[in-house]
Design an enzyme around this catalytic site. Sequence first.
Site, PDB file in Angstrom:
ATOM      1  N   ASP A  45     -11.859  -1.480   0.370  1.00 45.75           N
ATOM      2  CA  ASP A  45     -10.561  -1.796  -0.227  1.00 45.75           C
ATOM      3  C   ASP A  45     -10.758  -2.447  -1.611  1.00 45.75           C
ATOM      4  OD1 ASP A  45      -7.563  -2.210   0.182  1.00 45.75           O
ATOM      5  OD2 ASP A  45      -8.255  -4.254  -0.245  1.00 45.75           O
ATOM      6  N   LYS A  96      -9.760  -1.059  -5.496  1.00 46.79           N
ATOM      7  CA  LYS A  96      -9.024  -1.840  -6.502  1.00 46.79           C
ATOM      8  C   LYS A  96      -9.788  -1.895  -7.812  1.00 46.79           C
ATOM      9  CE  LYS A  96      -6.728  -4.659  -3.034  1.00 46.79           C
ATOM     10  NZ  LYS A  96      -6.894  -5.778  -2.139  1.00 46.79           N
TER      11      LYS A  96
HETATM   12  N1  LIG Z   1      -1.037  -5.971   3.645  1.00 44.82           N
HETATM   13  C1  LIG Z   1      -1.158  -6.230   2.384  1.00 44.82           C
HETATM   14  O1  LIG Z   1      -1.295  -7.381   1.970  1.00 44.82           O
HETATM   15  C2  LIG Z   1      -1.149  -5.131   1.395  1.00 44.82           C
HETATM   16  C3  LIG Z   1      -1.040  -3.837   1.798  1.00 44.82           C
HETATM   17  N2  LIG Z   1      -1.024  -2.806   0.894  1.00 44.82           N
HETATM   18  C4  LIG Z   1      -0.918  -1.445   1.336  1.00 44.82           C
HETATM   19  O2  LIG Z   1       0.270  -1.256   2.076  1.00 44.82           O
HETATM   20  C5  LIG Z   1       0.162  -0.076   2.837  1.00 44.82           C
HETATM   21  C6  LIG Z   1       0.858  -0.280   4.173  1.00 44.82           C
HETATM   22  O3  LIG Z   1       0.265  -1.320   4.857  1.00 44.82           O
HETATM   23  P1  LIG Z   1       0.910  -1.838   6.230  1.00 44.82           P
HETATM   24  O4  LIG Z   1       2.385  -1.873   6.126  1.00 44.82           O
HETATM   25  O5  LIG Z   1       0.206  -3.056   6.561  1.00 44.82           O
HETATM   26  O6  LIG Z   1       0.479  -0.683   7.217  1.00 44.82           O
HETATM   27  P2  LIG Z   1       1.039  -0.385   8.682  1.00 44.82           P
HETATM   28  O7  LIG Z   1      -0.057   0.260   9.426  1.00 44.82           O
HETATM   29  O8  LIG Z   1       1.670  -1.618   9.245  1.00 44.82           O
HETATM   30  O9  LIG Z   1       2.184   0.661   8.424  1.00 44.82           O
HETATM   31  C7  LIG Z   1       1.956   1.952   7.967  1.00 44.82           C
HETATM   32  C8  LIG Z   1       3.196   2.777   8.201  1.00 44.82           C
HETATM   33  O10 LIG Z   1       2.980   4.054   7.621  1.00 44.82           O
HETATM   34  C9  LIG Z   1       3.447   5.053   8.505  1.00 44.82           C
HETATM   35  N3  LIG Z   1       2.742   6.296   8.196  1.00 44.82           N
HETATM   36  C10 LIG Z   1       1.429   6.550   8.200  1.00 44.82           C
HETATM   37  N4  LIG Z   1       1.212   7.825   7.845  1.00 44.82           N
HETATM   38  C11 LIG Z   1       2.399   8.378   7.594  1.00 44.82           C
HETATM   39  C12 LIG Z   1       2.839   9.657   7.194  1.00 44.82           C
HETATM   40  N5  LIG Z   1       1.980  10.625   6.954  1.00 44.82           N
HETATM   41  N6  LIG Z   1       4.158   9.887   7.064  1.00 44.82           N
HETATM   42  C13 LIG Z   1       5.045   8.898   7.305  1.00 44.82           C
HETATM   43  N7  LIG Z   1       4.683   7.669   7.665  1.00 44.82           N
HETATM   44  C14 LIG Z   1       3.387   7.407   7.822  1.00 44.82           C
HETATM   45  C15 LIG Z   1       3.158   4.518   9.876  1.00 44.82           C
HETATM   46  O11 LIG Z   1       3.964   5.150  10.860  1.00 44.82           O
HETATM   47  C16 LIG Z   1       3.516   3.042   9.661  1.00 44.82           C
HETATM   48  O12 LIG Z   1       4.906   2.892   9.851  1.00 44.82           O
HETATM   49  C17 LIG Z   1      -1.320   0.224   2.899  1.00 44.82           C
HETATM   50  O13 LIG Z   1      -1.603   1.335   2.078  1.00 44.82           O
HETATM   51  C18 LIG Z   1      -1.966  -1.017   2.307  1.00 44.82           C
HETATM   52  O14 LIG Z   1      -3.156  -0.747   1.613  1.00 44.82           O
HETATM   53  C19 LIG Z   1      -1.099  -3.045  -0.434  1.00 44.82           C
HETATM   54  C20 LIG Z   1      -1.206  -4.320  -0.904  1.00 44.82           C
HETATM   55  C21 LIG Z   1      -1.249  -5.466  -0.029  1.00 44.82           C
HETATM   56  N1  LIG Z   2      -5.977  -5.795   2.608  1.00 41.30           N
HETATM   57  C1  LIG Z   2      -5.800  -6.136   1.264  1.00 41.30           C
HETATM   58  C2  LIG Z   2      -4.364  -6.337   0.952  1.00 41.30           C
HETATM   59  C3  LIG Z   2      -4.070  -6.070  -0.442  1.00 41.30           C
HETATM   60  O1  LIG Z   2      -4.268  -5.015  -1.005  1.00 41.30           O
HETATM   61  C4  LIG Z   2      -6.525  -7.410   0.962  1.00 41.30           C
HETATM   62  O2  LIG Z   2      -6.957  -8.070   1.883  1.00 41.30           O
HETATM   63  O3  LIG Z   2      -6.693  -7.741  -0.213  1.00 41.30           O
END
Ligand SMILES: NC(=O)C1=CN([C@@H]2O[C@H](COP(=O)(O)OP(=O)(O)OC[C@H]3O[C@@H](n4cnc5c(N)ncnc54)[C@H](O)[C@@H]3O)[C@@H](O)[C@H]2O)C=CC1
Ligand SMILES: N[C@@H](CC=O)C(=O)O
Length: 815
Positions: A678, A682
Site C-alpha cells: 500500500d 502511494k
Molecule cells: N481505510 C482508509 O483509511 C483508506 C482507504 N482507502 C481506500 O478505500 C477503499 C475502500 O476501502 P474500505 O471501504 O475500507 O473497503 P471495504 O472492504 O470496507 O469496502 C469495499 C466495498 O467495495 C465493494 N466492491 C468491491 N468490488 C466491487 C465491485 N467490483 N463492484 C462494486 N462494488 C465492489 C464491496 O462490496 C464493499 O462494499 C480502498 O481502495 C482503500 O484503499 C483510501 C484511503 C484511506
Molecule cells: N490502509 C491505508 C489507508 C490509507 O490509504 C493506510 O494504512 O495508510
Amino acid sequence: MNILKFGGTSVGSVDSISALIEILKPLQGQENPVVVLSAMGGVTNTLLEMAESAKDLQDYTERLKLVEEKHFKVIRTLLPASAQNPVLTKLKICFNELEDILQSVYNLRELSPQTKDLILSYGERCATIMVSHIAKQQFPEALYVDGSELIKTDSNFGQAKVNTQITEMLIRDFYKDHQDKLLFVTGFISSNDEGRVTTLGRGGSDYTAAIWGAALNADQIEIWTDVDGMLTADPRMVKKAFSLPELSYTEAMELSYFGAKVIYPPTMIPAFLKRIPIVIKNTFNTDFAGTYIKHGISPSPLPIKGISSIDEISVLNLSGSGMVGKAGFSGRLFSMLSREQVNVVLITQSSSEHSITFAVKPADSLKALSLINKEFELELQARKLEYPEVENGLSVLAIVGENMKRTPGMSGKLFSALGRNGVNVRAIAQGSSEYNISVIISKTDLSKAVNAVHDAFYADLKKTLHIFCLGTGNIGKTLFRQLQEQMPFLAANNDLQVKVMGISNTRTMLLNPDGIDLATWEEELDAQETKASLPDFIKRMKSMNLPNCVFVDNTASHNPIEYYLDILQSSISVVTCNKLGNSADYEQYAAFKQAARTYGVDFFYETNVGAGLPIIRTLRDLMLSGDQVGRIEAILSGTISYIFNNYKNGVLFHEVVKEAQDKGYTEPDPRDDLNGKDFMRKMLILARDAGYALEEKDIDLQNMLPASCMAAESVADFYQELENNTAYFENLKSEATNNNKVLRYIGKLEDGKVSINLQMVDENHPFFTLSGSDNIISFTTNRYKDRPLVVKGPGAGAEVTAAGVFADIINVGKR
Ligand SMILES: NC(=O)C1=CN([C@@H]2O[C@H](COP(=O)(O)OP(=O)(O)OC[C@H]3O[C@@H](n4cnc5c(N)ncnc54)[C@H](O)[C@@H]3O)[C@@H](O)[C@H]2O)C=CC1
Ligand SMILES: N[C@@H](CC=O)C(=O)O
Ligand code: NA
C-alpha cells in the site's frame, strides 16, 4: 376589460371546468370579460384522427361516441337534471352534423383541407356550448358565441391569414351590441369570405384571444393553462426549471418559437402592436401570480430568460464552389423554400460562403431535398454544388434573453457547459437580434444538454452533481452519512446539491433517476432483486445522460479500473480512493489524466495518498506553479504508523495490527499494509505526479515482515504468523527503545529514485514525534529548498478518507 382564454386542459374535465367557473366568480360585478375557449383536451387530435380514418375507410364511430360521451358526462355532472336537456340537444345536433360530415368523407374517400377545418371546428364549438351553458347557472348573462363568424380570413385552410380590418370591425360591432353579456367565444376557428370555416393553426385559440384583445383594446389578455406560466426550461426535462415573472414580447416569442408550448407565437403580434400585456396563469394553481409578457419589463438579474428546444429536427447542408461570391444565392434558396411552404427553423452560413446549413421539421426534409435538387439541377450536375443530404436525429437548443446583448461571455458559457458534458455541437446560429443563440446537437444529448446549460446559467441559483457510487464498505458508508448530514449546509451556503443516483456493491445495485434517499439507502439496496453487474451499472449511468456526473469508486477492486477510461471519455468525472488504477502501468495512469483533459472532466484521487490530507492537491499546485520536486520524504502508511505508535510494553504486535484493522485504518486486506504494498502504491503515485514515469519494479521496497508472514495465504493465517513471530517484533522494538529511538517505515524519492525502508530514528529526526495513524510528508523543492513544505496529520480511517472523497466531489462541482 380583459380577455380570458382557457386551453384544452382547463376545459378538459369536470374538475377543471369547475375551477374555471371559480376563476370567473370574483369578476362578477366588474366589467364582463370575454372568455375564449379551446376544445376539450385531446379532442382536436381525435377529430383529426377520425377524419383520416374516415378517408381511409376505417372505423371512426367508436371514437365519435367517446368524444360525445366526454361532453355529455360533464353536462350530467355539472348541471342539474332540469337544465341538462337544452344543452344536450344542442350538442347532439352538433355531433349529428359531425357524423354526417365524417360519413361523407368516408363515402367520397376524400378529405380536403376545408373539410378538415370544418371537422376540427366542432371541437371548439362543442366545448364552448358546453361551458357557456354550465356557466349560465352562475352567470345568467352567459352567451355562446361562434367566433368563426367574426374572424375573417383568406382561404388558406389549416393556417388561415386574418383580415385584421374587417375582423376588428365585426368584433367591435358585435361587442357593442352584447356588452352586457358574458361572452364565451370559440377559439381557433374563423371563416373566409364565402363563410366557409377556416382555422388559425394549432394553438390558434391563443391567437383568437389576442385578436379580440386587439379589436377591443383590452386591458389584459390572460392565457389560462395547466402550468405556472413560462418556465426557464421544459419542466419535464429540467426538474429545476422555475417560473419567470416577466418577459418582453420578443423573449416570449423566441421561447415559444423554440418549443415552449405555453403560448402560440402569432398571439404576441396583435398584443405587441397594441401594447396589451399578456399574462399566463395556471387554472390549477390560482395562487401563481402569472408570467407577464409586456412592454417595459423591469431589469432582470437573470443572465438569460430561458432555454428552449425543438426535439426533432432535420438538417440539410448545401456546399460547393458555386455559392462563393454569388450574390443572391441564399435569397434564391430560401425564397424558393418559403414559396413552397417549407418552414426553415434555423440557418447558419460559413463565413467563407462555402456552405449553408439549415434546419427544417423532419416532415419537410425530403420535400426540401427534392426542391433543392430541382431548383439547382444545373449547378448540381456541373458539380458546382454538392448533392445535399438530410441528417436526422438532431435537436435544437436555444438560449433566449434580452440581457445577452449586454452581457459578454454568454456564448462562452453555453459552449463550455456543452463541451464539459461531452455534447457535440453540429451547427450554431445567433439571431441578429442577439436575443437568441441556437445550437444543433444530437437528439440523444438533448436532455443532458438542456440540464447542463440550465445549471451553467442559473448556477448561482442551484447546481446539482449527480453521483454514482461503487462500494458500500467502510468508506462508502461513511461518505453517504457525511453527504446526508451536509446536504442542507451545501444547499444553503454553496448553492450545490449532491444527488446520489446510483449505488452498487458486489451483491446488489440500485439506480434511481429521482435520486436515492440517503436515509434509507441501505435497506433499499439490500432489497434490490437485481444482482450487481458493473457493466450494467455503468451502462445505466451513461444512459441516464445526466449533466455534472461523477463516478465514485470506493472499492479496493481491480474491476472498476477497467472502466475508468470509458467513463472519462463519456464526459463523466471520476473520484476514487481506490489506488489500484493509478499504481498499475504508467501508461494507464497517463491515459486517465489525458482522457480527463481531453473530455473536460475531472479525475480526482486525493485519498490515494494520506487519506484526506491535502497531499495530492499540494503537489499538483507546486507542479502547476512551476516548482520542481527534488526530494520527498514520507510516512504514508497510517496502519504501520499506528502500529509503531501503539506497540508498547504489555501488548503484542499482532494485537496492535488487529486494533488498527478494527479502527478502519487498514486496507480491506491488512497484508497489503504490512507488506508495504500500500505504501509502495502511494509512493509510486506521488512520484508520477511529481513527473517521474516510474513503474512498480523501479521501487526499492524493503519488506519489514519475516518470510513466513509474507507467505501466509489467508488473513487468518497471516495473523497467526504474526503471532508466531512475536519474538522477532519484540526484538525490533527493544533494539529501538534501547537506543532511545522509534521504529519508522519511511519512503523517499530522490533523484527520481524511490525507496521504502524500515528505520530507527532518534529524537532529532523530524519524523520522531508522531501519534495515532499520523502520516507525514515533506517536499523539498526548488522553492522550498532550505526548509521543506510539510503536511502532517491522521492519514487513515473512514472519517478522514470519506471526507477526502467528499471534498473531491465538491471540487468537481466547483468547476
Ligand atoms: N481505510 C482508509 O483509511 C483508506 C482507504 N482507502 C481506500 O478505500 C477503499 C475502500 O476501502 P474500505 O471501504 O475500507 O473497503 P471495504 O472492504 O470496507 O469496502 C469495499 C466495498 O467495495 C465493494 N466492491 C468491491 N468490488 C466491487 C465491485 N467490483 N463492484 C462494486 N462494488 C465492489 C464491496 O462490496 C464493499 O462494499 C480502498 O481502495 C482503500 O484503499 C483510501 C484511503 C484511506
Ligand atoms: N490502509 C491505508 C489507508 C490509507 O490509504 C493506510 O494504512 O495508510
Ligand atoms: Na490525501
